[in-house]
Design an enzyme around this catalytic site. Structure first.
Site, short mmCIF file in Angstrom:
data_model
loop_
_atom_site.label_atom_id
_atom_site.label_comp_id
_atom_site.label_asym_id
_atom_site.label_seq_id
_atom_site.Cartn_x
_atom_site.Cartn_y
_atom_site.Cartn_z
N GLU A 541 0.83 -1.21 0.00
CA GLU A 541 0.00 0.00 0.00
C GLU A 541 0.86 1.26 0.00
O GLU A 541 0.48 2.28 -0.58
CB GLU A 541 -0.95 0.00 1.20
CG GLU A 541 -1.90 -1.19 1.25
CD GLU A 541 -2.69 -1.38 -0.04
OE1 GLU A 541 -2.92 -0.40 -0.77
OE2 GLU A 541 -3.07 -2.54 -0.33
N GLU A 570 -0.92 -1.18 -10.36
CA GLU A 570 -0.32 -2.00 -9.31
C GLU A 570 1.19 -2.11 -9.43
O GLU A 570 1.84 -2.73 -8.58
CB GLU A 570 -0.94 -3.41 -9.34
CG GLU A 570 -2.42 -3.47 -9.01
CD GLU A 570 -2.73 -3.13 -7.56
OE1 GLU A 570 -1.83 -3.27 -6.70
OE2 GLU A 570 -3.86 -2.71 -7.29
N HIS A 672 -13.52 -6.71 -4.86
CA HIS A 672 -12.72 -6.10 -5.93
C HIS A 672 -13.55 -5.85 -7.19
O HIS A 672 -13.38 -4.81 -7.84
CB HIS A 672 -11.53 -6.99 -6.29
CG HIS A 672 -10.36 -6.82 -5.38
ND1 HIS A 672 -10.31 -7.41 -4.14
CD2 HIS A 672 -9.19 -6.13 -5.52
CE1 HIS A 672 -9.15 -7.10 -3.56
NE2 HIS A 672 -8.47 -6.33 -4.37
N TYR A 678 -12.22 -3.08 -10.03
CA TYR A 678 -11.53 -4.14 -10.75
C TYR A 678 -12.45 -5.01 -11.60
O TYR A 678 -12.04 -6.09 -12.03
CB TYR A 678 -10.75 -5.01 -9.77
CG TYR A 678 -9.51 -4.36 -9.25
CD1 TYR A 678 -8.28 -4.56 -9.87
CD2 TYR A 678 -9.55 -3.51 -8.16
CE1 TYR A 678 -7.14 -3.97 -9.40
CE2 TYR A 678 -8.41 -2.89 -7.68
CZ TYR A 678 -7.20 -3.12 -8.31
OH TYR A 678 -6.07 -2.51 -7.85
#
Length: 760
Positions: A541, A570, A672, A678
């Site tokens: 994170e 990511e 997600h 996502y």
């Protein structure tokens, strides 16, 4: 602060909502309307303004004096925001923004000052205020917050649709793109224009009349369903509790888990609960659930907890199944309205990959991981047989983590609980900050007290460059709070970097981030003692936060992670995870919380060796999530003969050596794709992992033990991956950093899978 009265009085004198007799009497106003309510506000924020070279404040209206959400704060007043503020704040804000939108549409011109600047002001104001509300609902959940959000969310979505479907704004962006001045724009500004044109099309700007109305109804319903989906998970997680009084039933659970379970029991009314004697409260909260699955010798307890976990939010009033069906139905309708065959095609418009490329990657990774996963299972069964386990020949899902942990302990002479005392949160954070100082040339220092927080366990930090100037701020909320905080770990934006919304009109507004985890909380006599996976989560994170905070992009629409294709976001987070498995870093963060003693060398080497333990099985698990996500959004027909669980079972046969339970309802807690960003994009974790591992291999090539070359590579990474934001495409940014196209070799090598894919 010397200008606050002057500016506020000027704003007040223009406020026609005030009684006529009050206008033109600034001194009376200051006494009766301003001085008292401002006293506590001004005292809190005055000390922080100098950091931003900002000495003036303006407000939307008189309502902002009363409502903390409407203050022009620098740091959100989290200590005084309550659910009761949400309704009036959002209603007032939307009235103001709708007025601003009308003015923009009436005056818009295809220039940056007359289009992008006012548009950014509108969108930013809404995203900041709504972001605070959404954040508090995630970390401080309550029925009052839920009710307030449920009431105002439709109006907020309606405004966003009106903004996204504005033809005057869309046409102005098209005019910029089609003008002769296009070639003179910077890369970042070109990306902003292209981004806004694409967003408008996906927001339905080209739809007319009935189709647009139908599209808007879909968006409103989707927002409501996603909110309800997440609330059901939180409630279902809180609903499960198992109180255990018999010490034999908690055999195998380590002292850390027993202490947390006893303290949870105290909170549930068992005032005399202790770690040694119980009673103990077992929950589905992450630390409790994982500890039971990994360490409990009580197989029936493991089974009960596992079954409860994979069936969360799947029955009764909390059943997410009809919500999922409706979400998928609406997404498909939305896609067809926009001219696409399925929702996955819509999703790929904001990704680097295409559906075929994403599936191709998943197929290659499946080929690389299947045989290693078979070997993993064979090793597990052989080990369990050698230990005389009754279930060895019939290992089930609730046995895998338990026997995997025992095998890992045996194979690498490593015990997770023995590691915990060396991985205390304060030492881990100190090591993380030293690492970022070394490779990115930044200083991170505590700034507790400089900004209000929502919980006593939240810390606040300032980031400075080597000149000593602040460049960013962030909050860190590390511990699990199952009664009010949703599970998982995430980074969220408070405010982003931008040149448009600086306080003094000349400098740049500094970025601020939330970093939220759900790790094992401290006990009365110990700090938070972490597992290596919890350390990974913090590094992960923090990687997201670094991209947000270290951006040098002043175009707010493409600063930080804004405007970056979603399957590349990511990269920084997974890049940072790699540092958890470098010897020098481990030795720096792993200090015994009581003695300060460094981690023994043999334990350090065991951690490094165990990194690829069961890597094939772990990757297959991720491929299940990515695979079922793509299937549901590209091939699934809502209301057809196959259910969502039929799809999951079919994908599961290719990713799990032990068949999924028939009653497995993991999809009911798959946040997600049903309440996050996502959808048809979970594959992004694997896509970005390839980029991240390849990027990290550049540091290896530079020499991890060579401070000079390591620092040079760190600055190169900072000036490209972290600094450029969405101002260039991820492909261009990666090429600028790495000097070549990305390769999957490093990803497979780090996971011990490279030989497998070569053989395949």
């Amino acid at each position: 602060m010397e200008n606050i009265s002057h500016l506020t009085v000027n704003n007040w004198m223009g406020d026609r909502n005030l009684p006529k007799e009050k206008r033109g009497k600034p001194n009376d106003f200051l006494v009766s309307y301003l001085l008292v309510p401002y006293k506590r506000i001004v005292n809190r924020i005055s000390a922080h303004l100098t950091s931003f070279s900002c000495k003036t404040l303006t407000f939307l209206s008189m309502e902002s004096v009363e409502n903390p959400l409407l203050q022009n704060f620098i740091f959100p007043p989290y200590d005084i925001i309550e659910a009761k503020h949400v309704r009036p704040a959002i209603h007032s804000l939307l009235r103001k923004l709708e007025s601003d939108l009308i003015e923009l549409e009436n005056t818009v011109e295809p220039t940056w000052p007359k289009l992008v600047v006012p548009l950014e002001k509108i969108t930013d104001r809404l995203s900041v205020v709504w972001g605070i509300v959404n954040h508090l609902s995630s970390v401080k959940d309550s029925p009052e917050f839920r009710a307030a959000i449920e009431e105002v969310q439709p109006k907020k979505v309606e405004f966003q649709l009106k903004l996204g479907q504005s033809k005057p704004i869309y046409n102005a962006f098209r005019a910029i793109r089609d003008s002769s001045d296009w070639v003179t724009l910077s890369d970042a500004r070109k990306r902003v224009v292209e981004l806004k044109l694409k967003e408008a099309v996906l927001d339905g700007v080209s739809l007319e009349d009935g189709e647009r109305e139908h599209f808007n109804q879909i968006q409103l319903e989707l927002a409501k369903l996603s909110q309800k989906f997440e609330e059901n998970i939180l409630d279902a997680t809180k609903m499960f509790e198992k109180i255990i009084s018999d010490k034999n039933e908690v055999e195998g659970l380590p002292l850390t888990a027993l202490t947390v379970a006893a303290e949870m029991a105290v909170l549930k009314g068992y005032a005399k609960a202790t770690a040694d004697d119980g009673p103990w409260a077992i929950t589905l909260d992450g630390p409790s659930y994982r500890s039971v699955l990994q360490h409990s010798c009580n197989r029936s307890l493991r089974e009960e907890v596992y079954r409860a976990h994979v069936t969360r939010a799947s029955d009764g009033t909390l059943n997410n199944t009809p919500i999922i069906e409706r979400i998928l139905e609406l997404r498909l309708e939305k896609a067809k309205l926009l001219g696409y065959s399925n929702f996955a095609e819509v999703s790929m418009e904001t990704k680097m990959a295409t559906i075929d490329k994403a599936k191709d990657l998943l197929d290659k990774l499946h080929s690389a991981s299947w045989n290693p996963a078979i070997k993993d299972m064979e090793d597990l069964r052989d080990f369990a047989i050698g230990q005389g386990a009754k279930e060895a020949k019939d290992i089930n899902h609730w046995d895998i983590n338990f026997w995997s942990e025992r095998l890992r302990e045996s194979k690498y002479d490593i015990n997770e609980e023995e590691l915990r005392p060396y991985l205390s949160l304060p030492k881990v954070i100190d090591g993380l900050f030293k690492l970022t100082k070394k490779i990115f040339e930044i200083e991170i220092e505590p700034a507790d007290g400089a900004a209000p927080v929502w919980n006593k366990d939240v810390s606040f930090y300032k980031i400075k460059d080597f000149s000593g100037s602040p460049i960013a701020y962030f909050y860190f909320d590390p511990y699990s709070r199952p009664s009010e905080k949703r599970g998982g770990a995430w980074m969220d934006v408070v405010v982003g970097r931008t040149g448009v919304l600086s306080c003094d009109g000349t400098s740049t507004r500094l970025p601020i981030a939330h970093i939220v985890c759900n790790q094992t909380p401290p006990t009365q006599d110990k700090p938070s003692l972490m597992t290596i996976r919890e350390v990974e989560a913090v590094f992960h994170e923090f990687g997201h936060a670094l991209q947000h905070m270290l951006t040098k992009q002043d175009e707010g629409f493409v600063a930080g992670s804004q405007g970056i294709e979603w399957d590349a976001v990511e990269l920084p987070s997974q890049f940072m995870e790699n540092w958890c498995y470098q010897r020098d870093i481990i030795m720096n963060i792993a200090k015994h919380y009581e003695t300060g003693e460094s981690l023994p060398e043999d334990l350090c080497l065991s951690i490094l060796s165990a990194r690829t333990f069961r890597a094939g099985s772990q990757l297959l698990r991720q491929l299940r999530y990515a695979g079922v996500d793509l299937e549901l959004h590209s091939n699934y027909v809502p209301g057809g003969p196959k259910s969502i669980y039929d799809i999951d079972q079919r994908v599961g046969k290719k990713t799990h050596l032990i068949p999924l339970l028939p009653e497995d309802r993991f999809l009911c807690s798959f946040t997600h794709i049903f309440s996050d960003k996502y959808a048809a994009g979970y594959y992004s974790y694997q896509w970005a992992e390839v980029l991240a591992y390849d990027a990290f291999s550049a540091f290896e090539e530079a020499g991890l033990d060579n401070d000079k070359t390591l620092g040079e590579m760190g600055i190169r990474f900072r000036e490209t991956i972290l600094a450029l934001g969405g101002g260039k495409s991820p492909n261009e940014v990666f090429l600028e950093f790495r000097g070549r196209e990305p390769s999957p070799d490093a990803f497979l090598r780090y996971n011990g899978l490279l030989p497998a894919i070569v053989a395949a």
